[in-house]
Design a protein around this motif. Structure first.
Motif, PDB file in Angstrom:
ATOM      1  N   UNK A   1       0.821  -1.217   0.000  1.00 18.56           N
ATOM      2  CA  UNK A   1       0.000   0.000   0.000  1.00 18.56           C
ATOM      3  C   UNK A   1       0.853   1.264   0.000  1.00 18.56           C
ATOM      4  N   UNK A   2       2.088   1.154   0.537  1.00 12.82           N
ATOM      5  CA  UNK A   2       2.910   2.351   0.745  1.00 12.82           C
ATOM      6  C   UNK A   2       3.319   3.023  -0.560  1.00 12.82           C
ATOM      7  N   UNK A   3       3.468   2.256  -1.627  1.00 14.64           N
ATOM      8  CA  UNK A   3       3.832   2.863  -2.918  1.00 14.64           C
ATOM      9  C   UNK A   3       2.795   3.922  -3.318  1.00 14.64           C
ATOM     10  N   UNK A   4       1.519   3.531  -3.280  1.00 19.92           N
ATOM     11  CA  UNK A   4       0.455   4.477  -3.636  1.00 19.92           C
ATOM     12  C   UNK A   4       0.326   5.581  -2.599  1.00 19.92           C
ATOM     13  N   UNK A   5       0.516   5.226  -1.327  1.00 18.52           N
ATOM     14  CA  UNK A   5       0.391   6.245  -0.268  1.00 18.52           C
ATOM     15  C   UNK A   5       1.399   7.372  -0.466  1.00 18.52           C
ATOM     16  N   UNK A   6       2.618   7.015  -0.848  1.00 17.04           N
ATOM     17  CA  UNK A   6       3.629   8.054  -1.057  1.00 17.04           C
ATOM     18  C   UNK A   6       3.218   9.004  -2.187  1.00 17.04           C
ATOM     19  N   UNK A   7       2.728   8.434  -3.286  1.00 20.31           N
ATOM     20  CA  UNK A   7       2.327   9.287  -4.406  1.00 20.31           C
ATOM     21  C   UNK A   7       1.128  10.152  -4.008  1.00 20.31           C
ATOM     22  N   UNK A   8       0.168   9.566  -3.293  1.00 23.44           N
ATOM     23  CA  UNK A   8      -1.001  10.333  -2.832  1.00 23.44           C
ATOM     24  C   UNK A   8      -0.574  11.473  -1.913  1.00 23.44           C
ATOM     25  N   UNK A   9       0.305  11.158  -0.964  1.00 20.70           N
ATOM     26  CA  UNK A   9       0.714  12.185   0.003  1.00 20.70           C
ATOM     27  C   UNK A   9       1.574  13.263  -0.655  1.00 20.70           C
ATOM     28  N   UNK A  10       2.417  12.870  -1.610  1.00 19.41           N
ATOM     29  CA  UNK A  10       3.212  13.869  -2.344  1.00 19.41           C
ATOM     30  C   UNK A  10       2.284  14.815  -3.108  1.00 19.41           C
ATOM     31  N   UNK A  11       1.285  14.252  -3.763  1.00 15.06           N
ATOM     32  CA  UNK A  11       0.340  15.080  -4.514  1.00 15.06           C
ATOM     33  C   UNK A  11      -0.415  16.001  -3.583  1.00 15.06           C
ATOM     34  N   UNK A  12      -0.840  15.488  -2.431  1.00 16.47           N
ATOM     35  CA  UNK A  12      -1.546  16.295  -1.429  1.00 16.47           C
ATOM     36  C   UNK A  12      -0.675  17.448  -0.950  1.00 16.47           C
ATOM     37  N   UNK A  13       0.628  17.221  -0.852  1.00 15.48           N
ATOM     38  CA  UNK A  13       1.573  18.246  -0.394  1.00 15.48           C
ATOM     39  C   UNK A  13       1.978  19.215  -1.505  1.00 15.48           C
ATOM     40  N   UNK A  14       1.331  19.132  -2.664  1.00 13.66           N
ATOM     41  CA  UNK A  14       1.718  19.936  -3.826  1.00 13.66           C
ATOM     42  C   UNK A  14       3.159  19.625  -4.217  1.00 13.66           C
ATOM     43  N   UNK A  15       3.505  18.331  -4.170  1.00 14.90           N
ATOM     44  CA  UNK A  15       4.844  17.881  -4.542  1.00 14.90           C
ATOM     45  C   UNK A  15       4.732  16.669  -5.459  1.00 14.90           C
ATOM     46  N   UNK A  16       3.805  16.731  -6.391  1.00 17.64           N
ATOM     47  CA  UNK A  16       3.594  15.611  -7.311  1.00 17.64           C
ATOM     48  C   UNK A  16       4.867  15.379  -8.118  1.00 17.64           C
ATOM     49  N   UNK A  17       5.377  14.146  -8.130  1.00 24.33           N
ATOM     50  CA  UNK A  17       6.646  13.898  -8.836  1.00 24.33           C
ATOM     51  C   UNK A  17       6.486  13.955 -10.353  1.00 24.33           C
ATOM     52  N   UNK A  18       7.556  14.361 -11.004  1.00 24.71           N
ATOM     53  CA  UNK A  18       7.589  14.353 -12.464  1.00 24.71           C
ATOM     54  C   UNK A  18       7.881  12.957 -12.995  1.00 24.71           C
ATOM     55  N   UNK A  19       8.503  12.137 -12.161  1.00 29.32           N
ATOM     56  CA  UNK A  19       8.833  10.773 -12.572  1.00 29.32           C
ATOM     57  C   UNK A  19       8.850   9.887 -11.333  1.00 29.32           C
ATOM     58  N   UNK A  20       8.366   8.665 -11.477  1.00 25.67           N
ATOM     59  CA  UNK A  20       8.384   7.681 -10.393  1.00 25.67           C
ATOM     60  C   UNK A  20       9.216   6.492 -10.852  1.00 25.67           C
ATOM     61  N   UNK A  21      10.198   6.123 -10.031  1.00 26.74           N
ATOM     62  CA  UNK A  21      11.087   5.013 -10.351  1.00 26.74           C
ATOM     63  C   UNK A  21      11.012   3.994  -9.222  1.00 26.74           C
ATOM     64  N   UNK A  22      10.912   2.722  -9.574  1.00 21.17           N
ATOM     65  CA  UNK A  22      10.890   1.648  -8.579  1.00 21.17           C
ATOM     66  C   UNK A  22      12.137   0.795  -8.790  1.00 21.17           C
ATOM     67  N   UNK A  23      12.992   0.784  -7.785  1.00 21.08           N
ATOM     68  CA  UNK A  23      14.298   0.126  -7.941  1.00 21.08           C
ATOM     69  C   UNK A  23      14.163  -1.352  -8.263  1.00 21.08           C
TER      70      UNK A  23
END
Length: 571
Positions: A155-177
């Motif tokens: 669940x944490x993968x989506x939570x990070x993206x949701x919380x970043x977007x909520x913080x007005x910090x939506x990433x330009x790129x998402x990379x999964x190692x």
């Protein structure tokens, strides 16, 4: 007591200065502090002075902002000058070392073994803010290459993206190692072929003895061909866990033992939780190796990392030198310690949740963004809080009150006011002074009124009446004055609605709710509170309101029976 004319002018000028500065009628406490600082002779009489200051504030509230400015210019022009010249302390982010025309690329690289906390939020906000400032690229990279010790949480993968977007910090790129294992394998093979890496079969204790003695282990001088053969067997799963480790050659005599031949890959046969990865791989890169490769491949120009990770940078420097790469510009910062939470770890919180100590990742006791959001903390407040902290190597010890102060500025003008009575007791009015009252939804904003039908029985807080005795007089806020005629049961008679009488007789002001109010439960970091609230609260679902004399709360749910659950925001 009677105030001197000079004292009255002092109170008025500080009240006006505050009103001019903030554009609204001052709070008693703000003016009281300035007055007591300037008039030490009034400090022993603070209890008596307070109502007199409030009277002057009431008079100030009747005037317009233009009148405040004009009057202050007349009686204390120096305070106007003070407002114009007083500077805020240096806050915010210092400029990055950016060359002309350089495209700034920065990243935040969490291990997704739980949702973002206040600690990780600093990295999200500051990196994204720098990228906005320089028109660059912000990358979220999930460092999820430890499927065993710091096992990722799906669940944490989506939570990070949701919380970043909520913080007005939506990433330009998402990379999964874990999607890029073949890239790490390719560079491992290249370093082995170059003679800069080798496969070590020493157990941990034996290798430490060699390292501490500044001596090479027996496998260090194997030929690249032999190491490649062992590497292929590792990838094929022919060795057991902990049987072999790939190490990067450094200076085996380096004065810092942490920099001597550090580990780059280890064997882990625990399946990865991501179904598309599962048991596909058994050789996993350690963070220093994975991060070094990714920072180069993703074109990172600037890195902000904790000062406790300086050794990581030095270890990664060997990889960069071997491959002919230039290391990104790096800034270090100290740790943040939040007084209210002390030391905590995501893995520790996860175990506590699994053990039933907390209700979930959004439990109001926790320092997660999910919990803060559910409590009604605004993302703008969190961003400002983190940005104002700046970037420096000094460890920061700070209270949540600082964040609450920022949040209060945002929600105070928009939060409607309601009565909430916790730990309620009955109060019966002998003369049954039934009526309908219409208190304002907000003390300063023109947003309408509440409609409260008052019967002969009310609910009040037990703490407000636990020590009353027959003959005591109280003021029911926004209603009328009462006199206690019986304590057990608690009964009172109405004395009329004169606020002047209440002030003159120094009546204690308490709040109340009609007997037919709704059930309200408030979940807070400092406990759980149950009681009765005004009926109109059910219309505030998902909004932050202020329960008068209790604090700000976010209305989290309303049942079919109109029972309300609220999450405490702050005072």
């Amino acid at each position: 007591m009677t105030l001197s004319d000079e004292d009255k002018i002092t109170i008025e000028k500080f009240a006006l200065q505050n009103a001019v500065k903030y554009g609204k009628t001052p709070q008693l406490g703000a003016v009281m502090g300035r007055v007591m600082g300037a008039c030490p002779h009034l400090r022993p009489l603070a209890k008596d002075v307070g109502p007199m200051i409030q009277h002057i504030l009431d008079e100030v509230s009747k005037e317009s902002p233009e009148e405040w400015q004009s009057r202050l210019e007349t009686i204390a022009p120096e305070l106007i000058e003070e407002l114009n010249t007083k500077k805020e302390p240096d806050k915010g982010l210092k400029p990055l070392d950016v060359e002309e025309g350089e495209a700034v690329v920065m990243r935040f690289a969490p291990n997704p073994n739980g949702p973002p906390t206040l600690g990780s939020t600093r990295g999200i906000v500051v990196n994204s803010e720098y990228v906005k400032k320089y028109g660059g690229k912000f990358i979220i990279r999930f460092d999820d290459t430890d499927p065993q010790t710091k096992r990722p949480m799906m669940e944490a993968y989506d939570w990070y993206i949701e919380d970043c977007t909520w913080l007005d910090a939506k990433p330009d790129q998402v990379v999964i190692a874990s999607d890029r294992m073949e890239v790490y394998y390719d560079y491992a093979r290249k370093l082995i072929e170059m003679g800069h890496a080798y496969v070590c079969f020493c157990d941990g204790g034996d290798f430490k003895k060699f390292k501490d003695a500044k001596e090479p282990c027996p496998h260090r001088n194997q030929s690249p061909e032999v190491n490649l053969e062992h590497w292929d067997k590792m990838l094929a799963g022919e060795y057991e866990e902990k049987a072999a480790v790939v190490r990067i050659k450094t200076d085996i005599t380096h004065k810092d033992p942490a920099l001597r031949d550090f580990g780059a890959f280890r064997i882990v046969k625990t399946a990865h939780p991501r179904p598309e990865i599962g048991d596909k791989y058994v050789v996993w890169p350690l963070l220093d190796f994975e991060g070094a490769i990714e920072d180069h491949k993703l074109g990172m120009t600037h890195i902000i990392r904790g000062k406790d990770l300086m050794d990581s940078e030095k270890r990664q420097g060997y990889i960069y030198n071997y491959l002919g790469w230039e290391y990104p510009k790096t800034t270090h910062w100290g740790r943040i310690k939040m007084h209210e939470f002390g030391k905590f770890s995501t893995s520790g919180l996860r175990k506590a949740i699994e053990d039933g100590e907390y209700s979930g990742w959004d439990d109001p006791h926790l320092p997660t963004l999910r919990a803060l959001r559910r409590r009604g903390i605004r993302p703008e407040a969190i961003r400002k809080f983190m940005i104002d902290m700046g970037v420096g190597e000094t460890d920061v010890s700070i209270s949540m009150d600082t964040l609450y102060a920022e949040n209060r500025k945002i929600i105070d003008p928009i939060a409607n006011r309601y009565f909430f009575v916790w730990d309620p007791v009955d109060l019966e009015l002998e003369d049954g002074a039934c009526c309908t009252v219409n208190p304002s939804l907000h003390p300063t904003e023109n947003r309408g009124v509440r409609c409260i039908d008052v019967g002969s029985r009310l609910k009040v807080c037990s703490s407000d009446v636990e020590s009353v005795k027959v003959g005591d007089m109280l003021r029911l806020k926004d209603l009328y004055n009462i006199e206690v005629t019986s304590v057990d049961p608690l009964m009172c008679k109405c004395l009329g609605d004169s606020m002047e009488d209440a002030k003159a007789k120094k009546m204690k002001i308490i709040h109340w709710v009609p007997d037919d109010g709704i059930n309200v439960k408030v979940l807070a970091p400092h406990g759980e509170f149950t009681g009765i609230g005004e009926k109109q609260i059910v219309d505030e679902l998902d909004n932050v309101v202020q329960f008068e004399r209790f604090g700000f709360c976010r209305i989290d749910s309303v049942s079919d029976e109109d029972d309300v659950v609220a999450y405490f925001t702050h005072k």
